[in-house]
Scaffold this motif. Sequence first.
Motif, PDB file in Angstrom:
ATOM      1  N   ALA A 772      11.359   3.424   5.813  1.00  0.00           N
ATOM      2  CA  ALA A 772      10.925   2.452   5.135  1.00  0.00           C
ATOM      3  C   ALA A 772       9.508   2.814   4.390  1.00  0.00           C
ATOM      4  CB  ALA A 772      10.674   1.115   5.854  1.00  0.00           C
ATOM      5  N   GLY A 773       9.777   3.159   3.160  1.00  0.00           N
ATOM      6  CA  GLY A 773       8.231   3.429   2.404  1.00  0.00           C
ATOM      7  C   GLY A 773       7.332   2.279   2.146  1.00  0.00           C
ATOM      8  N   ASN A 774       7.751   0.876   2.425  1.00  0.00           N
ATOM      9  CA  ASN A 774       7.072  -0.026   2.115  1.00  0.00           C
ATOM     10  C   ASN A 774       5.785  -0.222   2.739  1.00  0.00           C
ATOM     11  OD1 ASN A 774       9.503  -0.549   0.919  1.00  0.00           O
ATOM     12  ND2 ASN A 774       9.631  -2.747   1.365  1.00  0.00           N
ATOM     13  N   ARG A 775       4.460  -0.717   2.584  1.00  0.00           N
ATOM     14  CA  ARG A 775       3.646  -0.874   3.374  1.00  0.00           C
ATOM     15  C   ARG A 775       2.881  -2.185   3.227  1.00  0.00           C
ATOM     16  NH1 ARG A 775       5.721   2.528   5.197  1.00  0.00           N
ATOM     17  NH2 ARG A 775       5.083   5.075   5.983  1.00  0.00           N
ATOM     18  N   ARG A 776       2.192  -2.772   4.209  1.00  0.00           N
ATOM     19  CA  ARG A 776       1.475  -3.905   4.091  1.00  0.00           C
ATOM     20  C   ARG A 776       0.378  -3.834   3.209  1.00  0.00           C
ATOM     21  NH1 ARG A 776       3.787  -6.802   8.309  1.00  0.00           N
ATOM     22  NH2 ARG A 776       5.059  -5.399   9.704  1.00  0.00           N
ATOM     23  N   GLY A 779      -2.100  -1.349   3.609  1.00  0.00           N
ATOM     24  CA  GLY A 779      -1.847   0.228   3.826  1.00  0.00           C
ATOM     25  C   GLY A 779      -1.085   0.151   5.195  1.00  0.00           C
ATOM     26  N   SER A 780      -1.075  -0.600   6.016  1.00  0.00           N
ATOM     27  CA  SER A 780      -0.415  -0.283   7.388  1.00  0.00           C
ATOM     28  C   SER A 780       0.931  -0.372   7.439  1.00  0.00           C
ATOM     29  CB  SER A 780      -1.144  -1.081   8.383  1.00  0.00           C
ATOM     30  OG  SER A 780      -0.727  -2.491   8.125  1.00  0.00           O
ATOM     31  N   PHE A 781       1.720   0.164   8.299  1.00  0.00           N
ATOM     32  CA  PHE A 781       3.263   0.202   8.439  1.00  0.00           C
ATOM     33  C   PHE A 781       3.433  -1.099   9.779  1.00  0.00           C
ATOM     34  CE2 PHE A 781       7.231   1.069  10.776  1.00  0.00           C
ATOM     35  CZ  PHE A 781       7.961   1.147   9.587  1.00  0.00           C
ATOM     36  N   TYR A 782       2.546  -0.922  10.548  1.00  0.00           N
ATOM     37  CA  TYR A 782       2.933  -1.770  11.850  1.00  0.00           C
ATOM     38  C   TYR A 782       1.843  -2.818  11.987  1.00  0.00           C
ATOM     39  CZ  TYR A 782       5.375   2.226  13.837  1.00  0.00           C
ATOM     40  OH  TYR A 782       5.949   3.526  14.150  1.00  0.00           O
ATOM     41  N   GLU A 783       2.248  -4.222  12.357  1.00  0.00           N
ATOM     42  CA  GLU A 783       1.521  -5.390  12.572  1.00  0.00           C
ATOM     43  C   GLU A 783       0.214  -4.746  13.394  1.00  0.00           C
ATOM     44  OE1 GLU A 783       3.098  -9.251  12.955  1.00  0.00           O
ATOM     45  OE2 GLU A 783       4.882  -7.997  13.062  1.00  0.00           O
ATOM     46  N   PRO A 784      -0.709  -5.301  13.697  1.00  0.00           N
ATOM     47  CA  PRO A 784      -1.836  -4.961  14.576  1.00  0.00           C
ATOM     48  C   PRO A 784      -1.239  -5.092  16.000  1.00  0.00           C
ATOM     49  CG  PRO A 784      -2.725  -6.470  12.969  1.00  0.00           C
ATOM     50  CD  PRO A 784      -1.300  -6.409  12.829  1.00  0.00           C
ATOM     51  N   GLY A 785      -1.481  -4.078  17.062  1.00  0.00           N
ATOM     52  CA  GLY A 785      -1.180  -4.164  18.059  1.00  0.00           C
ATOM     53  C   GLY A 785       0.399  -3.525  18.399  1.00  0.00           C
ATOM     54  N   ARG A 786       1.107  -3.207  17.362  1.00  0.00           N
ATOM     55  CA  ARG A 786       2.643  -2.655  17.311  1.00  0.00           C
ATOM     56  C   ARG A 786       2.415  -1.113  17.175  1.00  0.00           C
ATOM     57  NH1 ARG A 786       6.991  -5.375  17.317  1.00  0.00           N
ATOM     58  NH2 ARG A 786       7.236  -7.714  16.950  1.00  0.00           N
ATOM     59  N   ILE A 791       9.243  -4.109  10.240  1.00  0.00           N
ATOM     60  CA  ILE A 791       9.195  -3.408   8.891  1.00  0.00           C
ATOM     61  C   ILE A 791       8.380  -4.153   8.207  1.00  0.00           C
ATOM     62  CG2 ILE A 791      10.746  -2.640   7.060  1.00  0.00           C
ATOM     63  CD1 ILE A 791      13.012  -2.495   8.969  1.00  0.00           C
ATOM     64  N   PRO A 792       7.442  -3.508   7.303  1.00  0.00           N
ATOM     65  CA  PRO A 792       6.688  -4.069   6.396  1.00  0.00           C
ATOM     66  C   PRO A 792       7.498  -5.182   5.605  1.00  0.00           C
ATOM     67  CG  PRO A 792       6.124  -2.010   6.426  1.00  0.00           C
ATOM     68  CD  PRO A 792       7.232  -1.930   7.282  1.00  0.00           C
ATOM     69  N   PRO A 793       6.964  -6.316   5.440  1.00  0.00           N
ATOM     70  CA  PRO A 793       8.211  -7.411   4.748  1.00  0.00           C
ATOM     71  C   PRO A 793       7.640  -7.293   3.025  1.00  0.00           C
ATOM     72  CG  PRO A 793       6.173  -8.548   5.634  1.00  0.00           C
ATOM     73  CD  PRO A 793       6.063  -7.160   5.963  1.00  0.00           C
ATOM     74  N   ALA A 794       6.594  -6.697   2.687  1.00  0.00           N
ATOM     75  CA  ALA A 794       6.334  -6.564   1.257  1.00  0.00           C
ATOM     76  C   ALA A 794       7.456  -5.534   0.633  1.00  0.00           C
ATOM     77  CB  ALA A 794       4.904  -6.220   1.191  1.00  0.00           C
ATOM     78  N   ASN A 795       8.054  -6.266  -0.218  1.00  0.00           N
ATOM     79  CA  ASN A 795       9.096  -5.429  -0.964  1.00  0.00           C
ATOM     80  C   ASN A 795       8.348  -4.647  -2.229  1.00  0.00           C
ATOM     81  OD1 ASN A 795      11.351  -5.878   0.336  1.00  0.00           O
ATOM     82  ND2 ASN A 795      11.895  -7.498  -0.952  1.00  0.00           N
ATOM     83  N   LEU A 796       8.861  -3.687  -2.726  1.00  0.00           N
ATOM     84  CA  LEU A 796       8.298  -2.906  -3.884  1.00  0.00           C
ATOM     85  C   LEU A 796       8.270  -3.935  -5.086  1.00  0.00           C
ATOM     86  CD1 LEU A 796       7.250  -0.094  -4.622  1.00  0.00           C
ATOM     87  CD2 LEU A 796       9.606   0.541  -5.570  1.00  0.00           C
ATOM     88  N   PRO A 797       7.252  -4.325  -5.874  1.00  0.00           N
ATOM     89  CA  PRO A 797       7.331  -5.202  -6.961  1.00  0.00           C
ATOM     90  C   PRO A 797       8.235  -4.997  -7.853  1.00  0.00           C
ATOM     91  CG  PRO A 797       4.942  -4.394  -6.378  1.00  0.00           C
ATOM     92  CD  PRO A 797       5.923  -3.637  -5.655  1.00  0.00           C
ATOM     93  N   GLY A 798       8.974  -6.028  -7.878  1.00  0.00           N
ATOM     94  CA  GLY A 798      10.039  -6.143  -8.861  1.00  0.00           C
ATOM     95  C   GLY A 798      11.446  -5.690  -8.392  1.00  0.00           C
ATOM     96  N   PHE A 799      11.061  -5.060  -7.199  1.00  0.00           N
ATOM     97  CA  PHE A 799      12.603  -4.317  -6.478  1.00  0.00           C
ATOM     98  C   PHE A 799      12.408  -5.030  -5.035  1.00  0.00           C
ATOM     99  CE2 PHE A 799      11.350  -1.409  -9.844  1.00  0.00           C
ATOM    100  CZ  PHE A 799      12.817  -0.916 -10.161  1.00  0.00           C
ATOM    101  N   LEU A 802      11.863  -0.164  -0.455  1.00  0.00           N
ATOM    102  CA  LEU A 802      11.544   1.249  -0.931  1.00  0.00           C
ATOM    103  C   LEU A 802      11.780   2.029   0.372  1.00  0.00           C
ATOM    104  CD1 LEU A 802      10.494   3.679  -2.532  1.00  0.00           C
ATOM    105  CD2 LEU A 802       8.283   3.013  -1.516  1.00  0.00           C
ATOM    106  N   LEU A 803      12.932   3.129   0.061  1.00  0.00           N
ATOM    107  CA  LEU A 803      13.259   3.997   1.416  1.00  0.00           C
ATOM    108  C   LEU A 803      12.854   5.549   0.730  1.00  0.00           C
ATOM    109  CD1 LEU A 803      16.602   2.604   1.974  1.00  0.00           C
ATOM    110  CD2 LEU A 803      14.648   2.518   3.588  1.00  0.00           C
ATOM    111  N   ILE A 804      11.926   6.406   1.714  1.00  0.00           N
ATOM    112  CA  ILE A 804      11.502   7.712   1.376  1.00  0.00           C
ATOM    113  C   ILE A 804      12.241   8.561   2.266  1.00  0.00           C
ATOM    114  CG2 ILE A 804       9.508   6.933   0.353  1.00  0.00           C
ATOM    115  CD1 ILE A 804       8.038   7.648   3.175  1.00  0.00           C
ATOM    116  N   GLY A 805      12.848   9.857   1.830  1.00  0.00           N
ATOM    117  CA  GLY A 805      13.490  10.917   2.495  1.00  0.00           C
ATOM    118  C   GLY A 805      12.783  12.081   2.496  1.00  0.00           C
TER     119      GLY A 805
END
Length: 1011
Positions: A772-776, A779-786, A791-799, A802-805
């Motif tokens: 997953a390329g999305n970030r909160r 800028g973080s990936f995990y929730e605090p303490g995780r 997975i970051p809930p924020a989608n790519l704006p308008g999409f 996001l998946l990065i390879g």
Amino acid sequence: MTHSDTRPRAFSRSLLSIALGGCLAMAAPALLAQSTAATIRGQVMVDSTPATDARVTAVNTATGLTRTVQVSGNGNYNVVGLPPGTYRLQVEANGQSTSQNVTVAVGQTATLNLGVGGVAETATTGETQDLDTVSVTAAAVVETKTSEVATYVSQKQIDSLPQNSRNFLSFADIVPGVTVTNSPTGASIRSGAQVSNAVNVFIDGVGQKDYVLKGGISGQDSTPGNPFPQLGIAEYKVVSSNYKAEYDQLSSAGISAVTKSGTNEFEGQFFWDNTAQDFRAKTADENFRGRDKVRSGTEHYGVAIGGPILMDRLHYFVTYEAKEIDRVASITPGRDRAIDSLPSPYREEALATTGSPFKEDLFFGKLSWTPGDAHLVEFTAKYREEDDIVGVDGINTFQYGTTRAGEETRLDLRYQYSAENWLNDAHITFEDATYGPRPLTIAPGRRLLLPAVGQESVNNPNMDAILNIGGGADQQDKGQKGLGFQNDFTWFGFEGHTIKAGIKYKQVDISALQRSPPNAQYSFDLSRNLDVPYQVQFTASGLGTAQAVLSDNEQLGLYIQDDWEVNDRLTVNLGVRWDYETAPSYEDHVTPQAVLDALAASPGLNAPGVDYDYRQFVSTGNERSATKGNFQPRVGFSYDFSGDESFVLFGGAGRSYNRNQFDFLAREQYGLAFQRYTYQFNQPGHDCSLSSPQSCLTWDPSYFDQATLDQLAAANPNVGSEVFLIDNDLKTPYSDQFSLGVRNVFEMGGQSWNSSATLLHVLSHDGILFTAGNRRDDGSFYEPGRTFGGIPPANLPGFGRLLIGRNAVETRLNSVLLSLDKPFTNDSGWGTTIAYTYSDAKENRNNSDTFSFDYRDLDDVAFTRAIGIPRHRLVTTGIYDIGWGMTLSGKFEISSPAARESLNCVSVDTFNCFFDSYYPETSVGFKQFDVALQKEWDTGTDIKLRVRADVLNVFNWYNWTDYIDFRGDGRDPSVPGSVARPNEDFGRRNPDSFATAFPPRTFKLTFGINW
């Protein structure tokens, strides 16, 4: 959309120039991959003195192929580039002559010392005998002085050992370190900790690599069919590690097979075999649930014919094999719902579903022409066609199924020229392979679901699938097509050195289309409303208008290898290989402006301290290039302690590059070309106004029309669609291999035995992984303490997501390989093999999966046991000539439990779970014993009749495959006083499931005619 670039590619022209130069080099000393050709070498003695003026001539006793060489100043000779088979070696020295026979295997280097004037000593046995009485066979010329970790599979084993699939590769598991998994969906081959796509198979020296799909080679992924007709295979060699420099496009095992050729005798073979439900025991599920046997059956039939067109000069061989599988579709609605309780038309469609048949046709033909003693011309052609109906079972009715067609054509024109001190072998090849699943029905799909237990009153509950009818959700069109040229040159004019060098150039058009779903999929809540769906999922363009991602790839491979006999005991193998491949669809890809705008507008991706720079994954068509540093040094040695090749120490180290599958690279484009949209409709129990306001609609019957859905997508482009981005510096997967072992040839019970013990260490790197390329927003990936999941809930704006390879997947293997075999000989009438493998296999991504959504990356992820790999595995075989035209054979396999996937939250807490594979609570993971008995009648003419019975899994052992992988609940740190609750049944067999590995006890009857 598919991107194409019409700009001239300078390096492509240079590649073409090199290839053309290689073609011109055919007229001069130039090379072939000696992976299939055999070599006979040794020393000629005259009255116990090295011959200084002698000639050795090798004549193939079946085809008349002749090769003549002059011995060197110390009497050494070297006959290379021989097709495997039996040869008569004729020695002429000092006006005297003598001859003897020798049989050599595929890719074998056989050492045979010859004598004129009284004696001959064979280095493999150390025995000195009168030449007139010596008849050397393959058993007497075992290749021990090789640094490769290699084992041979003979024609006798292919013909005799029990088997049900007629896939010649299924015999590879008698080799230590190689695993073959047979199932109703086909055979899967893997070596060590790496998955099957790391394997390559070479047929007559030409690689069969699948550049798009998994499985390693074309025709070996997602199919119960076979990649090649077994009647056309003469024998093959399995190299599990430390292969020489001619092997390419692999990072685990390499299989080198040689095809049959016509001979000076007109010969033929016909067979028909069959197995059906009446020929098998009940499956565990049928047995323990008291059910009748489901109708099933497999039928094979085929014919092979070969012979001379011109004696000793021109021969032909043709074969055809077919496979037909009868599979019954057993419709079992979800949640154990009875079919009679379903509403119409679901009920009628479920009752109308009967089966999903499979049919395959395989053709192979070969012309062999020897216009002169120094020349060999061969032309081979293979054609494979498959038709399969899949996805019809369980909750999927026949309407909802997929028709899966596969087709493959491969052509090979080969010219070999043999001179006194060198051999040139050239191939011009053509390949065309396609794979095209499509829905059986072009219509909207209707999915019937129910709220999960306990969530009946919850708004937008989790839903359980009950039944699917209408148009299915799978459309693919993938393939490869192109021309290739490879030229290999062997020079043995330097005393003690055999130098090989080669070039391979291929131009391959690769394509990939994947559209999911091609038919709009409507979801209905069975407990509420069967006329109005609560959700629709679709792709925008109409079915049939989609275009594949195309790439005009070019491949260039170069290698040089020196097999240096330092002295009569030490041999050193020094080689290096370099491979290069252009992939224009990846290298020239331009990230769409809409995606660039969305990336720039994402708060999380532009926040200070974000863990990666998305610009590394954005391309303007100039940032990417093919990797030019794929150099692969390969070194090895062997030391003959005994001086007669009966006790040899060997070892080696090397690097080998595989390749990135095009199916992974193409996702970046076809993911955007066929964007998937999901919309909800406001319905009772499925109120989407708050949960998904951006994709929430009021139902209108016009939404059953694809044109209306297309308009909806056009008005709201990209909404909810996934975006794939790939690293601009993507590397090629590779492995580093190290081995050290001993081989021994010894006499026991009056028979010659071969043994080997090898220590193997393999590290594989740079497998591709999509995360997953999305970030909160911070800028973080995990929730605090995780440190896991969320997975970051924020989608790519308008999409959507996001998946990065990028390169991330790695494996580690420490292995012990032990083998003991007594080859079958006509004199003894029996043969046996024993292969034991110990594997300490680890990986940082379960089963080398290409997707991970629970970790940000794999940088800090621990290595765990490799999924599917047992620690201990033993395979034994035996072949015994009973007499009276009867042959009995058997195969026994047993292994410890294979590692399984599991999530561990119990040892930590629910915020910090981790993948923690385990071995099930059972002492034996798999065991199977197969036997075959064949009787042949000599009719007194040239025709022989055969009847054969195979019994697979004689004792009907159940190899359970369903275990309880749930370790229990971890402590919930958000709940004061929460404690972990381990699952006491973890690791035990699931008592509610009767799933087992294939097959139950099965009887197969075969009739055949030989002439």
